[in-house]
Design a protein around this motif. Structure first.
Motif, PDB file in Angstrom:
ATOM      1  N   LEU A  66       0.829  -1.209   0.000  1.00  0.00           N
ATOM      2  CA  LEU A  66       0.000   0.000   0.000  1.00  0.00           C
ATOM      3  C   LEU A  66       0.861   1.256   0.000  1.00  0.00           C
ATOM      4  N   MET A  67       2.020   1.207   0.622  1.00  0.00           N
ATOM      5  CA  MET A  67       2.937   2.355   0.577  1.00  0.00           C
ATOM      6  C   MET A  67       3.410   2.613  -0.848  1.00  0.00           C
ATOM      7  N   VAL A  68       3.712   1.542  -1.574  1.00  0.00           N
ATOM      8  CA  VAL A  68       4.128   1.702  -2.974  1.00  0.00           C
ATOM      9  C   VAL A  68       2.985   2.270  -3.802  1.00  0.00           C
ATOM     10  N   PHE A  69       1.766   1.769  -3.578  1.00  0.00           N
ATOM     11  CA  PHE A  69       0.593   2.332  -4.252  1.00  0.00           C
ATOM     12  C   PHE A  69       0.495   3.829  -3.999  1.00  0.00           C
ATOM     13  N   ALA A  70       0.670   4.232  -2.738  1.00  0.00           N
ATOM     14  CA  ALA A  70       0.526   5.640  -2.365  1.00  0.00           C
ATOM     15  C   ALA A  70       1.592   6.514  -3.008  1.00  0.00           C
ATOM     16  N   ALA A  71       2.741   5.926  -3.341  1.00  0.00           N
ATOM     17  CA  ALA A  71       3.793   6.693  -4.024  1.00  0.00           C
ATOM     18  C   ALA A  71       3.462   6.924  -5.487  1.00  0.00           C
ATOM     19  N   HIS A  72       2.687   6.015  -6.080  1.00  0.00           N
ATOM     20  CA  HIS A  72       2.379   6.092  -7.512  1.00  0.00           C
ATOM     21  C   HIS A  72       0.958   6.577  -7.797  1.00  0.00           C
ATOM     22  N   SER A  73       0.247   6.992  -6.756  1.00  0.00           N
ATOM     23  CA  SER A  73      -1.128   7.452  -6.939  1.00  0.00           C
ATOM     24  C   SER A  73      -1.158   8.884  -7.461  1.00  0.00           C
ATOM     25  N   LEU A  97       0.070  10.309  -2.574  1.00  0.00           N
ATOM     26  CA  LEU A  97      -0.337  10.330  -1.169  1.00  0.00           C
ATOM     27  C   LEU A  97       0.847  10.253  -0.215  1.00  0.00           C
ATOM     28  N   LEU A  98       1.911   9.591  -0.641  1.00  0.00           N
ATOM     29  CA  LEU A  98       3.122   9.499   0.180  1.00  0.00           C
ATOM     30  C   LEU A  98       4.322   9.843  -0.697  1.00  0.00           C
ATOM     31  N   ARG A  99       4.970  10.955  -0.389  1.00  0.00           N
ATOM     32  CA  ARG A  99       6.090  11.401  -1.220  1.00  0.00           C
ATOM     33  C   ARG A  99       7.217  10.377  -1.272  1.00  0.00           C
ATOM     34  N   SER A 100       7.400   9.656  -0.176  1.00  0.00           N
ATOM     35  CA  SER A 100       8.481   8.658  -0.118  1.00  0.00           C
ATOM     36  C   SER A 100       7.923   7.260   0.098  1.00  0.00           C
ATOM     37  N   GLY A 101       6.767   7.011  -0.481  1.00  0.00           N
ATOM     38  CA  GLY A 101       6.187   5.676  -0.380  1.00  0.00           C
ATOM     39  C   GLY A 101       7.052   4.596  -0.994  1.00  0.00           C
ATOM     40  N   PHE A 102       8.059   5.014  -1.775  1.00  0.00           N
ATOM     41  CA  PHE A 102       8.976   4.042  -2.367  1.00  0.00           C
ATOM     42  C   PHE A 102       9.694   3.214  -1.306  1.00  0.00           C
ATOM     43  N   ILE A 103       9.771   3.704  -0.059  1.00  0.00           N
ATOM     44  CA  ILE A 103      10.449   2.913   0.972  1.00  0.00           C
ATOM     45  C   ILE A 103       9.645   1.662   1.330  1.00  0.00           C
ATOM     46  N   GLY A 104       8.417   1.561   0.826  1.00  0.00           N
ATOM     47  CA  GLY A 104       7.713   0.291   0.946  1.00  0.00           C
ATOM     48  C   GLY A 104       8.504  -0.845   0.324  1.00  0.00           C
ATOM     49  N   LEU A 158       6.904   0.270  13.350  1.00  0.00           N
ATOM     50  CA  LEU A 158       6.190   0.250  12.071  1.00  0.00           C
ATOM     51  C   LEU A 158       5.533   1.599  11.801  1.00  0.00           C
ATOM     52  N   ALA A 159       4.967   2.215  12.836  1.00  0.00           N
ATOM     53  CA  ALA A 159       4.340   3.526  12.664  1.00  0.00           C
ATOM     54  C   ALA A 159       5.376   4.575  12.259  1.00  0.00           C
ATOM     55  N   CYS A 160       6.557   4.541  12.867  1.00  0.00           N
ATOM     56  CA  CYS A 160       7.618   5.488  12.505  1.00  0.00           C
ATOM     57  C   CYS A 160       8.073   5.267  11.066  1.00  0.00           C
ATOM     58  N   PHE A 161       8.163   4.013  10.669  1.00  0.00           N
ATOM     59  CA  PHE A 161       8.565   3.700   9.298  1.00  0.00           C
ATOM     60  C   PHE A 161       7.561   4.271   8.299  1.00  0.00           C
ATOM     61  N   VAL A 162       6.279   4.023   8.541  1.00  0.00           N
ATOM     62  CA  VAL A 162       5.247   4.516   7.626  1.00  0.00           C
ATOM     63  C   VAL A 162       5.206   6.037   7.632  1.00  0.00           C
ATOM     64  N   PRO A 187      18.634   3.514   9.418  1.00  0.00           N
ATOM     65  CA  PRO A 187      17.636   3.496  10.502  1.00  0.00           C
ATOM     66  C   PRO A 187      16.261   3.023  10.058  1.00  0.00           C
ATOM     67  N   LEU A 188      15.877   3.314   8.806  1.00  0.00           N
ATOM     68  CA  LEU A 188      14.592   2.818   8.318  1.00  0.00           C
ATOM     69  C   LEU A 188      14.586   1.294   8.240  1.00  0.00           C
ATOM     70  N   ASP A 189      15.659   0.708   7.743  1.00  0.00           N
ATOM     71  CA  ASP A 189      15.744  -0.745   7.685  1.00  0.00           C
ATOM     72  C   ASP A 189      15.744  -1.350   9.083  1.00  0.00           C
ATOM     73  N   CYS A 190      16.393  -0.675  10.014  1.00  0.00           N
ATOM     74  CA  CYS A 190      16.404  -1.143  11.398  1.00  0.00           C
ATOM     75  C   CYS A 190      14.989  -1.119  11.981  1.00  0.00           C
TER      76      CYS A 190
END
Length: 356
Positions: free
Chosen positions: A29-36, A40-47, A240-244, A264-267
């Protein structure tokens, strides 16, 4: 101490944890939000990076369990399982896009066919890394997201051999994990060039640390060093909330992700996964999120072509999401599920996650 003696203490089976499908669903869903449209999410690519960490966790768990159960890793069987899981749906998606281009955009057919070869042989990310932005070079845009499959497959190609050598020696195994986690971010700092950010982004050697963070998570679970259930109930959802939440920030074009934020995101992703194994958050086990995770491979394959074909309007995005879910469901239940049954026959003694 050999790693196998530590795996013996592993009391948690990752193949039955529904929350991992929920995490996969969030990544998708994060990837979807990056390509919508609107985005919806400027950096949804981190999905994609969440996918990497989860994949590293699951694959390493599978290989650790196999090594303990049989005393070895059957690399041939491993490759067969990966091929049965990934290739059928990929071949169909690439074939359908190529057929569509042949009928509706014939001038792009030669380019599409040229792109198909590195995609199905899993070196597409290096094709993009060497050629992206070059004068006179173009590519089929709706194949752009498939670079991540190449990174994963290159990891799958080498990791079983590395584990076979390292597992008998605990210190060697830990050093392997730490080098795999530390080397890519150090290299990213050394080679960082904002003008070539896309070329660097696609490189496996600069982007495989997420998979290694996942491998570290598998080691933590196998070693029994997991946090308590009470701690996991707090740390996991918070991570997970911080990551999203980070996906709402501008991480790519600013260079923040490339220079320092990926580690840190991967962590955070690894912590969320390990804690979900110990104490699965209820939200990750909700049926819609788990189903999204269940069919996420097809959703990921098909979303960019469908989003592109339905245009760049909010209504077009809504239509595209619905159509993508429909095609992914057909792909899973009509194609992937049959190959999953065959794949799982190869994995009967390895405790493999049924959909990975």
């Amino acid at each position: 101490m050999a790693v196998g003696s530590l795996v013996m203490r592993m009391g948690l089976k990752t193949n039955h944890i529904l929350a991992l499908d929920g995490i996969r669903g969030i990544a998708l869903l994060m990837v979807f939000a990056a390509h919508s449209h609107p985005q919806l999410l400027r950096s949804g690519f981190i999905g994609v990076d969440l996918f990497f960490v989860l994949s590293g966790f699951l694959i390493t768990s599978i290989l650790l369990n196999e090594h303990f159960a049989t005393g070895r890793i059957n690399v041939t069987r491993f490759y067969m399982r990966r091929a049965l899981r990934l290739l059928p749906a990929l071949f169909i998606m690439v074939g359908c896009v190529t057929a569509y281009v042949a009928v509706y955009a014939p001038p792009e057919l030669a380019m599409t066919l040229e792109n198909a070869r590195p995609i199905v042989f899993y070196y597409w990310n290096w094709t993009l890394a060497f050629n992206y932005g070059a004068t006179g070079w173009s590519y089929q845009w709706v194949f752009g997201h498939l670079w991540s499959l190449s990174v994963e497959e290159q990891f799958y190609l080498l990791w079983p051999f590395a584990l076979t050598l390292a597992l008998p020696f605990r210190r060697f195994f830990l050093v392997l994990l730490l080098v795999g986690i530390a080397a890519p971010p150090i290299a990213r700092l050394l080679v960082y060039d904002q003008a070539r950010i896309f070329n660097l982004y696609f490189r496996t050697d600069l982007h495989f640390d997420g998979l290694m963070w996942g491998a570290l998570g598998a080691w933590i679970v196998a070693s029994g060093w997991t946090p308590s259930s009470r701690t996991s109930a707090i740390v996991g959802p918070a991570a997970l909330a911080c990551f999203v939440a980070a996906a709402s920030l501008e991480l790519f074009h600013s260079g923040i992700a490339f220079r320092w934020a990926w580690a840190p995101l991967d962590c955070l992703a690894m912590l969320a996964i390990v804690c979900a194994v110990v104490r699965p958050p209820a939200i990750l086990e909700t049926a819609p999120l788990r189903w999204t995770g269940k069919i996420s491979y097809g959703l990921y394959l098909w979303h960019l072509p469908i989003f592109h074909w339905f245009g760049d309007t909010p209504f077009g995005t809504l239509e595209a999401v619905g159509v993508t879910y429909a095609i992914a469901a057909l792909s899973f239940y009509g194609i992937e599920r049959h190959f999953l049954r065959l794949k799982n026959a190869f994995a009967a003694k390895t405790f493999e996650h049924p959909r990975h």
